[in-house]
Every structure is written in structure tokens, then in C-alpha cells.
Scaffold this motif. Structure first.
Motif, PDB file in Angstrom:
ATOM      1  N   GLY A   1       0.759  -1.228   0.098  1.00 43.03           N
ATOM      2  CA  GLY A   1      -0.049  -0.017   0.146  1.00 43.03           C
ATOM      3  C   GLY A   1       0.947   1.179  -0.003  1.00 43.03           C
ATOM      4  O   GLY A   1       2.131   1.168   0.279  1.00 43.03           O
ATOM      5  N   GLU A   2       0.121   2.375  -0.215  1.00 39.32           N
ATOM      6  CA  GLU A   2       0.828   3.762  -0.384  1.00 39.32           C
ATOM      7  C   GLU A   2      -0.143   4.550   0.056  1.00 39.32           C
ATOM      8  O   GLU A   2      -1.353   4.521  -0.025  1.00 39.32           O
ATOM      9  CB  GLU A   2       1.308   3.856  -1.830  1.00 39.32           C
ATOM     10  N   PHE A   3       0.465   5.782   0.593  1.00 39.94           N
ATOM     11  CA  PHE A   3      -0.813   6.855   1.259  1.00 39.94           C
ATOM     12  C   PHE A   3       0.104   8.115   1.317  1.00 39.94           C
ATOM     13  O   PHE A   3       1.257   8.293   1.468  1.00 39.94           O
ATOM     14  CB  PHE A   3      -1.039   6.348   2.680  1.00 39.94           C
ATOM     15  N   THR A   4      -0.474   9.396   0.914  1.00 37.91           N
ATOM     16  CA  THR A   4      -0.237  10.716   0.894  1.00 37.91           C
ATOM     17  C   THR A   4      -1.040  11.230   1.900  1.00 37.91           C
ATOM     18  O   THR A   4      -2.166  11.425   1.818  1.00 37.91           O
ATOM     19  CB  THR A   4      -0.037  11.218  -0.347  1.00 37.91           C
ATOM     20  N   PHE A   5      -0.559  11.912   3.026  1.00 37.60           N
ATOM     21  CA  PHE A   5      -1.559  12.798   3.649  1.00 37.60           C
ATOM     22  C   PHE A   5      -0.670  14.137   4.306  1.00 37.60           C
ATOM     23  O   PHE A   5       0.348  14.386   4.015  1.00 37.60           O
ATOM     24  CB  PHE A   5      -1.287  11.944   5.094  1.00 37.60           C
ATOM     25  N   LEU A   6      -1.422  15.097   4.665  1.00 36.17           N
ATOM     26  CA  LEU A   6      -1.005  16.269   5.052  1.00 36.17           C
ATOM     27  C   LEU A   6      -0.927  16.412   6.822  1.00 36.17           C
ATOM     28  O   LEU A   6      -1.762  16.064   7.452  1.00 36.17           O
ATOM     29  CB  LEU A   6      -1.943  17.278   4.718  1.00 36.17           C
ATOM     30  N   LEU A   7       0.459  16.745   7.006  1.00 34.78           N
ATOM     31  CA  LEU A   7       0.776  16.653   8.510  1.00 34.78           C
ATOM     32  C   LEU A   7       0.757  18.111   9.016  1.00 34.78           C
ATOM     33  O   LEU A   7       1.976  18.919   8.620  1.00 34.78           O
ATOM     34  CB  LEU A   7       2.150  15.956   8.496  1.00 34.78           C
ATOM     35  N   PRO A   8      -0.159  18.548   9.860  1.00 33.27           N
ATOM     36  CA  PRO A   8      -0.013  19.815  10.334  1.00 33.27           C
ATOM     37  C   PRO A   8       1.185  20.405  11.037  1.00 33.27           C
ATOM     38  O   PRO A   8       1.928  19.283  11.620  1.00 33.27           O
ATOM     39  CB  PRO A   8      -1.373  19.861  11.140  1.00 33.27           C
ATOM     40  N   ALA A   9       1.411  21.666  11.325  1.00 28.84           N
ATOM     41  CA  ALA A   9       2.584  22.141  12.013  1.00 28.84           C
ATOM     42  C   ALA A   9       2.300  21.570  13.557  1.00 28.84           C
ATOM     43  O   ALA A   9       1.017  21.866  13.878  1.00 28.84           O
ATOM     44  CB  ALA A   9       2.909  23.548  11.933  1.00 28.84           C
ATOM     45  N   GLY A  10       3.327  21.336  14.340  1.00 34.15           N
ATOM     46  CA  GLY A  10       3.301  21.113  15.673  1.00 34.15           C
ATOM     47  C   GLY A  10       2.492  19.482  16.130  1.00 34.15           C
ATOM     48  O   GLY A  10       2.092  19.559  17.234  1.00 34.15           O
ATOM     49  N   ARG A  11       2.423  18.921  15.121  1.00 37.10           N
ATOM     50  CA  ARG A  11       1.505  17.495  15.260  1.00 37.10           C
ATOM     51  C   ARG A  11       2.435  16.308  14.789  1.00 37.10           C
ATOM     52  O   ARG A  11       3.307  16.542  14.204  1.00 37.10           O
ATOM     53  CB  ARG A  11       0.348  17.449  14.224  1.00 37.10           C
ATOM     54  N   LYS A  12       1.937  15.324  15.450  1.00 35.26           N
ATOM     55  CA  LYS A  12       2.242  14.049  15.456  1.00 35.26           C
ATOM     56  C   LYS A  12       1.097  12.937  14.776  1.00 35.26           C
ATOM     57  O   LYS A  12       0.363  13.128  15.283  1.00 35.26           O
ATOM     58  CB  LYS A  12       3.082  13.529  16.529  1.00 35.26           C
ATOM     59  N   GLN A  13       1.582  12.143  13.847  1.00 32.41           N
ATOM     60  CA  GLN A  13       0.446  11.301  13.193  1.00 32.41           C
ATOM     61  C   GLN A  13       1.238   9.773  13.043  1.00 32.41           C
ATOM     62  O   GLN A  13       2.313   9.694  12.697  1.00 32.41           O
ATOM     63  CB  GLN A  13       0.013  11.758  11.610  1.00 32.41           C
ATOM     64  N   CYS A  14       0.384   8.815  13.544  1.00 32.62           N
ATOM     65  CA  CYS A  14       0.814   7.444  13.681  1.00 32.62           C
ATOM     66  C   CYS A  14      -0.190   6.403  12.696  1.00 32.62           C
ATOM     67  O   CYS A  14      -1.427   6.899  12.832  1.00 32.62           O
ATOM     68  CB  CYS A  14       0.928   6.990  15.149  1.00 32.62           C
TER      69      CYS A  14
END
Length: 226
Positions: free
Chosen positions: A31-44
Motif C-alpha cells: 500500500g501507499e498513502f499521502t497525507f498532510l501533517l499539520p505544524a506541531g502535530r504527530k501522526q501514527c
């Protein structure tokens, strides 16, 4: 009564077959995925993996100031396998894998203004797939092979499958590189346009001030007759 007994017997014979067909976990796919990571945030993200397989993960920051992000990869037991800080891209392989959910985290906490556009891809290479590929060859009788060796056919098919998968992966990575370069060019274009407009505005302001100053120098200051 005989018809009812026949229907009941047929249902009793079919139920085990249905149960066997539904047993077992679904196959895990790449799989592949593209996402937007906001400033000052962490995404798991969590990805299930079978036991004794190979997991390859690759990520790229394709948009945002600095083009960097923090990345961590943890095993299903909570063991930290990979930890990178302020990287634009990375490739990591886990072999063999443990059965369970792997945790992939992207951290943009160090940035207070700029958000990041992140692309990542997961590639599985399970040893069970090779057994499934070899399963069809066992059903062929030696008399049906004619003059062609079955081992040569299996080797050719496996080589073709591997090359096709690698081609798909390379095309996906090239698409990610193209997106990152395009975003970088668009950001540079916006900066060039902004500073060009600012320079033109300054030049116009200086020209107006110079004209006004020259007019004051040549202004007729003769006394008004009384």
C-alpha cells in the motif's frame, strides 16, 4: 419427508465447506498513502504484518518548508526499530517480521508554522506467496510437461513477477519525486513573484519621490507683489 431429509443432508454437507472457505486472515497487500501533517502535530499509522515475512517501508516529504520530518518505527512488542530526526526521506526493511501491528509515526512537532505533505509506501514480501506459486505446479503430471522443464517455467514466471513488482515500486517512487520537485518549484515561483512585486513597488516609490524632490528644487519662489 424424503425431500426434507435430502435438503437437510445437503445443508449439513455444505456448512463445513463454507466454514473452511471463510477461515484464515485475508492476504496482506502492499500500500501507499499521502497525507498532510499539520505544524506541531504527530501522526501514527498501524500496519498488520504476518510472521516470518519481509516488510519494507519508504517515506518522502514532498511538500512544506524544509522538506523534513521525524520518523519512528516500532514493532508489535513496542520495540523501537527505527528513529530518524529531520529527514526528507528514508528506506527501512524489517526481516523477518513479527505477527502483529507495526507502528509508523511521523512527527512535525519541531515546526510551528509549516505543514508537511508526506508520502509513504509499504511493501510486503511473504514467504507464503512462494508456496502458493509452487502449488499449481504440483498438480501437473510429468507426462503433461512435454519437452519443457517445469522448473524453467516457474523460474521465468517468478522472475517476471519480481521485475513487474519492482517496476511498479519504482514508478511510484518517481511519481513521489516528481510531486516533491513540483511543489518545490511552485514555492520558489511564489517567492520570486512576491519579491519581484516588492522590488517594483519600491522602484516606483523612489521614482515618485525623486520627481517630487526635483519639482521642489525648480519651484518658482519669487515674492508676491503687494
Amino acid at each position: 419427508m424424503a425431500a426434507d431429509a435430502a435438503i437437510a443432508l445437503a445443508l449439513w454437507l455444505l456448512l463445513p465447506a463454507v466454514g473452511v472457505g471463510e477461515a484464515g486472515p485475508p492476504p496482506i497487500q502492499d500500500g501507499e498513502f499521502t497525507f498532510l501533517l499539520p505544524a506541531g502535530r504527530k501522526q501514527c499509522f498501524y500496519q498488520s504484518a504476518p510472521a516470518n515475512a519481509s516488510l519494507e517501508t519508504e517515506y518522502q516529504v514532498i511538500g512544506g518548508a524544509g522538506l523534513d520530518v521525524d520518523f519512528t518505527l516500532e514493532s508489535p512488542q513496542g520495540v523501537l526499530l527505527v528513529s530518524e530526526s529531520r529527514k526528507a526521506d528514508g528506506v527501512h526493511t524489517v526481516e523477518p517480521t513479527e505477527a502483529g501491528d507495526y507502528r509508523l509515526c511521523f512527527d512535525n512537532s519541531f515546526s510551528t508554522i509549516s505543514e508537511k505533505l508526506v508520502f509513504f509506501e509499504l511493501i510486503f514480501d511473504s514467504f507464503q506467496d512462494e508456496e502458493e506459486v509452487e502449488g499449481w505446479a504440483e498438480a501437473v503430471e510429468p507426462e503433461e510437461m512435454l519437452d519443457v522443464k517445469m522448473e524453467d517455467i516457474k523460474e521465468s514466471i517468478e522472475t517476471m513477477r519480481t521485475r513487474l513488482e519492482r517496476s511498479i515500486q519504482m514508478l511510484t517512487l518517481l511519481r513521489a519525486f516528481e510531486a516533491r520537485d513540483r511543489n518545490l518549484q511552485e514555492d520558489n515561483l511564489e517567492r520570486v513573484n512576491f519579491w519581484s512585486a516588492a522590488n517594483v513597488a519600491v522602484l516606483l516609490l523612489v521614482a515618485v519621490l525623486q520627481v517630487c524632490t526635483l519639482k521642489r528644487f525648480f519651484h518658482d519662489k519669487r515674492p508676491v507683489p503687494t
